[in-house]
Design a protein around this motif. Sequence first.
Motif, PDB file in Angstrom:
ATOM      1  N   TYR A 155     -17.589  41.770 -36.753  1.00  0.00           N
ATOM      2  CA  TYR A 155     -17.655  40.315 -36.636  1.00  0.00           C
ATOM      3  C   TYR A 155     -18.004  39.585 -37.934  1.00  0.00           C
ATOM      4  O   TYR A 155     -17.480  38.504 -38.181  1.00  0.00           O
ATOM      5  N   PRO A 156     -18.890  40.115 -38.775  1.00  0.00           N
ATOM      6  CA  PRO A 156     -19.278  39.348 -39.975  1.00  0.00           C
ATOM      7  C   PRO A 156     -18.123  38.978 -40.895  1.00  0.00           C
ATOM      8  O   PRO A 156     -18.152  37.924 -41.515  1.00  0.00           O
ATOM      9  N   LYS A 157     -17.094  39.806 -40.985  1.00  0.00           N
ATOM     10  CA  LYS A 157     -15.987  39.504 -41.899  1.00  0.00           C
ATOM     11  C   LYS A 157     -15.310  38.193 -41.520  1.00  0.00           C
ATOM     12  O   LYS A 157     -15.057  37.346 -42.382  1.00  0.00           O
ATOM     13  N   SER A 158     -15.026  38.013 -40.228  1.00  0.00           N
ATOM     14  CA  SER A 158     -14.370  36.774 -39.807  1.00  0.00           C
ATOM     15  C   SER A 158     -15.277  35.572 -40.046  1.00  0.00           C
ATOM     16  O   SER A 158     -14.823  34.516 -40.486  1.00  0.00           O
ATOM     17  N   ILE A 159     -16.561  35.741 -39.790  1.00  0.00           N
ATOM     18  CA  ILE A 159     -17.508  34.640 -39.972  1.00  0.00           C
ATOM     19  C   ILE A 159     -17.664  34.310 -41.457  1.00  0.00           C
ATOM     20  O   ILE A 159     -17.605  33.145 -41.853  1.00  0.00           O
ATOM     21  N   CYS A 160     -17.821  35.332 -42.282  1.00  0.00           N
ATOM     22  CA  CYS A 160     -17.989  35.106 -43.725  1.00  0.00           C
ATOM     23  C   CYS A 160     -16.735  34.482 -44.342  1.00  0.00           C
ATOM     24  O   CYS A 160     -16.835  33.628 -45.218  1.00  0.00           O
ATOM     25  N   ASP A 161     -15.557  34.892 -43.883  1.00  0.00           N
ATOM     26  CA  ASP A 161     -14.316  34.275 -44.361  1.00  0.00           C
ATOM     27  C   ASP A 161     -14.268  32.798 -43.988  1.00  0.00           C
ATOM     28  O   ASP A 161     -13.836  31.960 -44.771  1.00  0.00           O
ATOM     29  N   GLY A 162     -14.720  32.470 -42.775  1.00  0.00           N
ATOM     30  CA  GLY A 162     -14.771  31.072 -42.357  1.00  0.00           C
ATOM     31  C   GLY A 162     -15.769  30.257 -43.154  1.00  0.00           C
ATOM     32  O   GLY A 162     -15.513  29.096 -43.494  1.00  0.00           O
ATOM     33  N   ILE A 163     -16.906  30.869 -43.492  1.00  0.00           N
ATOM     34  CA  ILE A 163     -17.907  30.187 -44.316  1.00  0.00           C
ATOM     35  C   ILE A 163     -17.310  29.862 -45.685  1.00  0.00           C
ATOM     36  O   ILE A 163     -17.437  28.748 -46.183  1.00  0.00           O
ATOM     37  N   GLU A 164     -16.629  30.841 -46.281  1.00  0.00           N
ATOM     38  CA  GLU A 164     -15.995  30.606 -47.586  1.00  0.00           C
ATOM     39  C   GLU A 164     -14.917  29.531 -47.483  1.00  0.00           C
ATOM     40  O   GLU A 164     -14.825  28.635 -48.328  1.00  0.00           O
ATOM     41  N   LYS A 165     -14.102  29.586 -46.443  1.00  0.00           N
ATOM     42  CA  LYS A 165     -13.009  28.630 -46.263  1.00  0.00           C
ATOM     43  C   LYS A 165     -13.537  27.195 -46.146  1.00  0.00           C
ATOM     44  O   LYS A 165     -12.852  26.245 -46.521  1.00  0.00           O
ATOM     45  N   SER A 166     -14.760  27.034 -45.646  1.00  0.00           N
ATOM     46  CA  SER A 166     -15.343  25.697 -45.472  1.00  0.00           C
ATOM     47  C   SER A 166     -15.629  25.010 -46.808  1.00  0.00           C
ATOM     48  O   SER A 166     -15.738  23.796 -46.865  1.00  0.00           O
ATOM     49  N   GLY A 167     -15.812  25.810 -47.864  1.00  0.00           N
ATOM     50  CA  GLY A 167     -16.149  25.244 -49.167  1.00  0.00           C
ATOM     51  C   GLY A 167     -17.645  25.112 -49.409  1.00  0.00           C
ATOM     52  O   GLY A 167     -18.064  24.672 -50.469  1.00  0.00           O
ATOM     53  N   ILE A 168     -18.471  25.532 -48.462  1.00  0.00           N
ATOM     54  CA  ILE A 168     -19.922  25.457 -48.626  1.00  0.00           C
ATOM     55  C   ILE A 168     -20.393  26.452 -49.696  1.00  0.00           C
ATOM     56  O   ILE A 168     -21.424  26.267 -50.312  1.00  0.00           O
ATOM     57  N   ILE A 169     -19.604  27.516 -49.899  1.00  0.00           N
ATOM     58  CA  ILE A 169     -19.834  28.495 -50.963  1.00  0.00           C
ATOM     59  C   ILE A 169     -18.526  28.696 -51.715  1.00  0.00           C
ATOM     60  O   ILE A 169     -17.458  28.336 -51.214  1.00  0.00           O
ATOM     61  N   LEU A 170     -18.600  29.290 -52.888  1.00  0.00           N
ATOM     62  CA  LEU A 170     -17.387  29.544 -53.664  1.00  0.00           C
ATOM     63  C   LEU A 170     -16.708  30.848 -53.253  1.00  0.00           C
ATOM     64  O   LEU A 170     -15.490  30.959 -53.252  1.00  0.00           O
ATOM     65  N   ASN A 171     -17.522  31.867 -52.909  1.00  0.00           N
ATOM     66  CA  ASN A 171     -16.981  33.187 -52.607  1.00  0.00           C
ATOM     67  C   ASN A 171     -17.907  33.865 -51.615  1.00  0.00           C
ATOM     68  O   ASN A 171     -19.126  33.788 -51.759  1.00  0.00           O
ATOM     69  N   ASP A 172     -17.345  34.565 -50.632  1.00  0.00           N
ATOM     70  CA  ASP A 172     -18.213  35.198 -49.643  1.00  0.00           C
ATOM     71  C   ASP A 172     -19.002  36.379 -50.204  1.00  0.00           C
ATOM     72  O   ASP A 172     -19.875  36.916 -49.531  1.00  0.00           O
ATOM     73  N   LYS A 173     -18.765  36.753 -51.450  1.00  0.00           N
ATOM     74  CA  LYS A 173     -19.609  37.749 -52.119  1.00  0.00           C
ATOM     75  C   LYS A 173     -21.035  37.225 -52.307  1.00  0.00           C
ATOM     76  O   LYS A 173     -21.958  37.995 -52.500  1.00  0.00           O
ATOM     77  N   GLN A 174     -21.210  35.910 -52.251  1.00  0.00           N
ATOM     78  CA  GLN A 174     -22.528  35.299 -52.390  1.00  0.00           C
ATOM     79  C   GLN A 174     -23.413  35.591 -51.179  1.00  0.00           C
ATOM     80  O   GLN A 174     -24.624  35.474 -51.268  1.00  0.00           O
ATOM     81  N   LEU A 175     -22.806  35.928 -50.058  1.00  0.00           N
ATOM     82  CA  LEU A 175     -23.543  36.105 -48.813  1.00  0.00           C
ATOM     83  C   LEU A 175     -24.172  37.489 -48.779  1.00  0.00           C
ATOM     84  O   LEU A 175     -23.602  38.451 -48.268  1.00  0.00           O
ATOM     85  N   LYS A 176     -25.367  37.582 -49.354  1.00  0.00           N
ATOM     86  CA  LYS A 176     -26.090  38.850 -49.348  1.00  0.00           C
ATOM     87  C   LYS A 176     -27.574  38.599 -49.503  1.00  0.00           C
ATOM     88  O   LYS A 176     -27.963  37.760 -50.318  1.00  0.00           O
ATOM     89  N   PRO A 177     -28.351  39.267 -48.698  1.00  0.00           N
ATOM     90  CA  PRO A 177     -27.977  40.188 -47.629  1.00  0.00           C
ATOM     91  C   PRO A 177     -27.476  39.429 -46.408  1.00  0.00           C
ATOM     92  O   PRO A 177     -27.686  38.232 -46.279  1.00  0.00           O
ATOM     93  N   VAL A 178     -26.808  40.172 -45.509  1.00  0.00           N
ATOM     94  CA  VAL A 178     -26.350  39.612 -44.240  1.00  0.00           C
ATOM     95  C   VAL A 178     -27.040  40.389 -43.121  1.00  0.00           C
ATOM     96  O   VAL A 178     -26.908  41.609 -43.047  1.00  0.00           O
ATOM     97  N   LEU A 179     -27.781  39.681 -42.291  1.00  0.00           N
ATOM     98  CA  LEU A 179     -28.451  40.290 -41.150  1.00  0.00           C
ATOM     99  C   LEU A 179     -27.710  39.862 -39.882  1.00  0.00           C
ATOM    100  O   LEU A 179     -27.396  38.687 -39.717  1.00  0.00           O
ATOM    101  N   ILE A 180     -27.428  40.815 -38.999  1.00  0.00           N
ATOM    102  CA  ILE A 180     -26.648  40.558 -37.798  1.00  0.00           C
ATOM    103  C   ILE A 180     -27.493  40.896 -36.574  1.00  0.00           C
ATOM    104  O   ILE A 180     -28.050  41.993 -36.495  1.00  0.00           O
ATOM    105  N   PHE A 181     -27.556  39.964 -35.650  1.00  0.00           N
ATOM    106  CA  PHE A 181     -28.268  40.188 -34.395  1.00  0.00           C
ATOM    107  C   PHE A 181     -27.349  39.813 -33.241  1.00  0.00           C
ATOM    108  O   PHE A 181     -26.655  38.802 -33.304  1.00  0.00           O
ATOM    109  N   ASP A 182     -27.341  40.635 -32.198  1.00  0.00           N
ATOM    110  CA  ASP A 182     -26.513  40.328 -31.042  1.00  0.00           C
ATOM    111  C   ASP A 182     -27.395  39.985 -29.841  1.00  0.00           C
ATOM    112  O   ASP A 182     -28.487  40.515 -29.683  1.00  0.00           O
ATOM    113  N   HIS A 183     -26.904  39.049 -29.038  1.00  0.00           N
ATOM    114  CA  HIS A 183     -27.622  38.557 -27.870  1.00  0.00           C
ATOM    115  C   HIS A 183     -26.608  38.333 -26.750  1.00  0.00           C
ATOM    116  O   HIS A 183     -25.412  38.220 -26.993  1.00  0.00           O
TER     117      HIS A 183
END
Length: 134
Positions: free
Chosen positions: A79-107
Amino acid sequence: MIKIVVPGKPISKSNFKLKNVHGHFWMPKSGKHSKYVAYENTIAGHINQQYSGPTLEGNIITILNLYFSDKRMGDIHNYPKSICDGIEKSGIILNDKQLKPVLIFDHIDKENPRIEIELYEKDKYAISYEIKKK
């Protein structure tokens, strides 16, 4: 800290890859398999509706809380790949390589499946974690 809520069931990127005759994977932009590209755009749209600040620079501590309607969630690591790609596409960041660390929790939330994205600029926040025996 920036918190974004994207309503609806999270979508995994791995379900939408196609393989060409040379064995290379690709993501279709139209047709019945283009749901992934639409999902990236949905995430980007919600971010742009909920955040109007400057582009974030540097590394970003990212917390993803995935809320599913039931236990049939598949491999949570897809799941994180699709979410991180969407975050990058929004323009809030320049590249999804900036997203580190990434913590994932499921509910599980039968009434309100969604994604909650929390972004913290690493130069302004520190992260720590602790694991305790129950």
